[in-house]
Write a protein that holds these residues in place. Structure first.
Motif, mmCIF file in Angstrom:
data_model
loop_
_atom_site.group_PDB
_atom_site.id
_atom_site.type_symbol
_atom_site.label_atom_id
_atom_site.label_comp_id
_atom_site.label_asym_id
_atom_site.label_seq_id
_atom_site.Cartn_x
_atom_site.Cartn_y
_atom_site.Cartn_z
ATOM 1 N N LYS A 44 0.834 -1.202 0.000
ATOM 2 C CA LYS A 44 0.000 0.000 0.000
ATOM 3 C C LYS A 44 0.872 1.258 0.000
ATOM 4 C CE LYS A 44 -3.773 2.241 2.523
ATOM 5 N NZ LYS A 44 -4.728 2.117 3.650
ATOM 6 N N VAL A 45 1.926 1.270 0.838
ATOM 7 C CA VAL A 45 2.860 2.400 0.874
ATOM 8 C C VAL A 45 3.545 2.551 -0.477
ATOM 9 C CG1 VAL A 45 5.010 3.254 1.900
ATOM 10 C CG2 VAL A 45 3.233 2.258 3.360
ATOM 11 N N PHE A 46 3.901 1.422 -1.096
ATOM 12 C CA PHE A 46 4.527 1.412 -2.421
ATOM 13 C C PHE A 46 3.631 2.091 -3.453
ATOM 14 C CE2 PHE A 46 4.980 -1.161 -6.426
ATOM 15 C CZ PHE A 46 6.194 -0.634 -6.838
ATOM 16 N N ARG A 47 2.318 1.790 -3.419
ATOM 17 C CA ARG A 47 1.379 2.399 -4.368
ATOM 18 C C ARG A 47 1.226 3.893 -4.105
ATOM 19 N NH1 ARG A 47 -1.469 -2.500 -3.487
ATOM 20 N NH2 ARG A 47 -2.910 -1.530 -2.019
ATOM 21 N N ILE A 48 1.156 4.277 -2.829
ATOM 22 C CA ILE A 48 0.992 5.695 -2.486
ATOM 23 C C ILE A 48 2.198 6.513 -2.945
ATOM 24 C CG2 ILE A 48 0.866 7.345 -0.572
ATOM 25 C CD1 ILE A 48 -0.821 5.272 0.935
ATOM 26 N N ILE A 49 3.403 6.027 -2.658
ATOM 27 C CA ILE A 49 4.618 6.736 -3.078
ATOM 28 C C ILE A 49 4.683 6.839 -4.599
ATOM 29 C CG2 ILE A 49 7.144 6.631 -3.138
ATOM 30 C CD1 ILE A 49 7.016 5.372 -0.331
ATOM 31 N N ALA A 84 -0.279 3.159 -16.856
ATOM 32 C CA ALA A 84 0.949 2.382 -17.090
ATOM 33 C C ALA A 84 1.631 2.044 -15.764
ATOM 34 C CB ALA A 84 1.896 3.168 -17.994
ATOM 35 N N TRP A 85 1.694 3.022 -14.854
ATOM 36 C CA TRP A 85 2.325 2.797 -13.550
ATOM 37 C C TRP A 85 1.560 1.754 -12.746
ATOM 38 C CZ3 TRP A 85 4.643 1.937 -9.272
ATOM 39 C CH2 TRP A 85 4.048 2.169 -8.033
ATOM 40 N N ARG A 86 0.243 1.851 -12.718
ATOM 41 C CA ARG A 86 -0.534 0.891 -11.937
ATOM 42 C C ARG A 86 -0.501 -0.510 -12.573
ATOM 43 N NH1 ARG A 86 -3.673 1.417 -7.494
ATOM 44 N NH2 ARG A 86 -3.081 3.283 -6.351
ATOM 45 N N ILE A 139 4.184 -6.353 -10.627
ATOM 46 C CA ILE A 139 5.167 -6.541 -9.551
ATOM 47 C C ILE A 139 4.522 -7.270 -8.377
ATOM 48 C CG2 ILE A 139 6.571 -5.340 -7.821
ATOM 49 C CD1 ILE A 139 7.040 -3.150 -9.949
ATOM 50 N N GLU A 140 3.308 -6.847 -8.014
ATOM 51 C CA GLU A 140 2.613 -7.494 -6.899
ATOM 52 C C GLU A 140 2.298 -8.950 -7.203
ATOM 53 O OE1 GLU A 140 -0.553 -5.403 -4.924
ATOM 54 O OE2 GLU A 140 0.264 -3.460 -5.506
ATOM 55 N N GLN A 141 1.938 -9.224 -8.462
ATOM 56 C CA GLN A 141 1.669 -10.609 -8.838
ATOM 57 C C GLN A 141 2.926 -11.470 -8.740
ATOM 58 O OE1 GLN A 141 -0.049 -10.198 -12.743
ATOM 59 N NE2 GLN A 141 -2.125 -10.047 -11.965
ATOM 60 N N LYS A 142 4.058 -10.878 -9.050
ATOM 61 C CA LYS A 142 5.323 -11.616 -8.998
ATOM 62 C C LYS A 142 5.718 -11.955 -7.564
ATOM 63 C CE LYS A 142 6.778 -11.911 -13.349
ATOM 64 N NZ LYS A 142 7.097 -13.215 -13.992
ATOM 65 N N ILE A 143 5.525 -11.000 -6.653
ATOM 66 C CA ILE A 143 5.996 -11.207 -5.283
ATOM 67 C C ILE A 143 4.923 -11.790 -4.366
ATOM 68 C CG2 ILE A 143 7.668 -9.330 -5.503
ATOM 69 C CD1 ILE A 143 5.833 -7.570 -3.858
ATOM 70 N N SER A 144 3.685 -11.858 -4.843
ATOM 71 C CA SER A 144 2.594 -12.398 -4.022
ATOM 72 C C SER A 144 2.308 -13.839 -4.433
ATOM 73 C CB SER A 144 1.326 -11.562 -4.181
ATOM 74 O OG SER A 144 1.541 -10.233 -3.772
ATOM 75 N N GLN A 145 2.266 -14.711 -3.462
ATOM 76 C CA GLN A 145 1.933 -16.103 -3.745
ATOM 77 C C GLN A 145 0.428 -16.242 -3.925
ATOM 78 O OE1 GLN A 145 3.534 -18.280 -0.438
ATOM 79 N NE2 GLN A 145 5.529 -18.531 -1.402
#
Length: 457
Positions: free
Chosen positions: A9-14, A120-122, A128-134
């Motif tokens: 969430k912090v990653f998305r806000i920044i 594009a950013w989202r 990225i989230e799909q890659k790091i989230s199981q």
């Protein structure tokens, strides 16, 4: 897991803070081929205001809830109206703050730039989230027509976020499966006998539970989930939705649930004032749209410009709702009351556009001024269909404890094709959670939904 969610969430806000402002710098570069010192200095002084406004706006669009649980379209389409609102806010700053002045062309350029940059950013952040989230392994426990509906909504989330491993349900699922045209790539068990023992062997990460299960079984599943430490998600039944709006209070040393009244009396006065101001403003600013629409309706087919129809509102009062006519004259002369279908030949060519863009609803602001409707509330239904729904759907009558509205929670979270039960869940949820801020969120998300073909059609 909780830490990871907070970090994302912090990653998305920044990222949002950076890319909103990057969009303005790109617009400057496109316009000038560089960065004029005077304009850039004026802009940088306003960055905190624009950034804070953007983050608040994105929060109202629910862009900081877990995005892997959402449909891609819900995320991406939010940036279209949000961008326009950010630019309008920036223009306001340029008028009120003397030092903040740069050509109008920058405001025009930044609109498509920001939409493209933010989408594009989202999209990148999603990948990225799909890659790091199981992927989460899911078990579904359904009953009485809910099973296929739960599966359908799980499959609408981001790719491979949920993997359905097992489904426990009652007989009749095969018919449900055919209705929803779904493949069954999971272990299917018909019958709910010895369910807790079977779940213990599977040891799921997440369980979705139908609200239609009997109370004893739901209670057992809840305690079992606490003991086994797997997450349980309940699709609420109507009683549970109404209970969710209760306030926690205290009677001596005894905690109690204080049930809220469904008429939203706590903010009725402020809601009515807002209805009057907003609807009057809306009727004035839409005149450049409504006048050409009226001409087009008259040119295409015979009949009146406006269409009046009896609807049911608060306390089952009957009133006439106003809309722009989207069907041929006397469309129900030979059929009686019939819901419009996807390829309904009664709908005119102009009518299809008006329905898709929801321009046909604009005259309902007159109903709001008259006090027959509110801006936000359950959509008013026709008396014929209300009688049918009340006969077949328990608790349907409770949606008439609040005033009907032009838009509501069912219109932004559901689909035009959503069944009456699903819409009722959302209508009752709104009645319990009604507040001024909640109304603002619904209005903002209604603008988003207008760009989404499947939801607005």
């Amino acid at each position: 897991m909780r830490r990871k969610k907070s970090a994302l969430k912090v990653f998305r806000i920044i990222g949002d803070m950076l890319f909103v402002n990057l969009s303005f710098f790109i617009a400057f570069y496109i316009r000038f081929g560089g960065f004029p010192t005077k304009n850039i200095q004026a802009y940088t002084r306003q960055i905190p205001f624009i950034t804070i406004f953007a983050i608040i706006l994105f929060s109202l669009y629910n862009l900081y809830s877990e995005q892997l649980k959402k449909d891609y379209a819900d995320i991406f389409y939010a940036f279209i109206p949000a961008t326009f609102l950010i630019v309008l806010f920036s223009i306001s700053l340029s008028y009120f703050i003397e030092s903040y002045a740069f050509p109008r062309s920058v405001f025009i350029i930044v609109i498509p730039v920001m939409i493209l940059v933010m989408i594009a950013w989202r999209y990148l952040s999603l990948k990225i989230e799909q890659k790091i989230s199981q992927a989460i392994k899911v078990v579904i426990i359904g009953q009485d027509g809910d099973t296929a509906k739960i599966i359908k909504n799980i499959n609408s989330c981001a790719d491979n976020f949920f993997i359905i491993t097992d489904v426990f349900t009652e007989e009749g699922f095969e018919e449900e499966k055919e209705d929803f045209k779904m493949d069954c790539n999971f272990n299917l068990t018909i019958g709910l006998d010895n369910l807790l023992q079977k779940l213990s062997k599977i040891n799921p990460e997440l369980v979705f539970i139908s609200g239609r299960l009997n109370e004893e079984l739901k209670k057992d599943l809840f305690y079992h989930s606490v003991e086994e430490e797997w997450e349980a998600n309940l699709v609420p039944d109507f009683y549970e939705i109404m209970l969710s709006g209760a306030d926690i209070e205290q009677l001596g040393e005894l905690p109690i649930f204080k049930m809220k009244r469904l008429n939203g009396s706590a903010h009725q006065l402020s809601k009515r004032i807002f209805d009057l101001v907003f609807s009057l403003f809306a009727l004035i600013i839409t005149l450049p749209i409504t006048l050409p629409v009226a001409i087009l309706i008259k040119l295409e087919s015979k009949g009146p410009v406006f269409f009046k129809q009896k609807r049911v509102s608060k306390d089952n009062k009957i009133f006439e709702v106003y809309k722009f006519r989207t069907m041929v004259k006397d469309a129900e002369k030979n059929t009686g009351p019939v819901l419009a279908s996807k390829d309904d030949n009664r709908i005119t060519k102009v009518g299809k556009i008006l329905r898709k863009t929801r321009i046909d609803e604009i005259p309902q602001f007159i109903n709001v001024l008259k006090g027959e409707m509110s801006l936000i509330g359950p959509r008013p239904e026709r008396p014929h269909f209300v009688e049918d729904f009340e006969e077949n759907i328990p608790d349907y009558e409770y949606r008439h404890r609040v005033k009907s509205g032009i838009t509501g929670l069912a219109q932004i979270l559901g689909y035009y094709s959503s069944d009456a039960e699903d819409k009722l869940r959302l209508d009752l949820l709104y009645a319990n959670k009604s507040s001024f801020v909640f109304d603002i969120k619904i209005i903002l998300n209604t603008i988003k939904v207008m760009f989404m073909g499947e939801k607005s059609s």
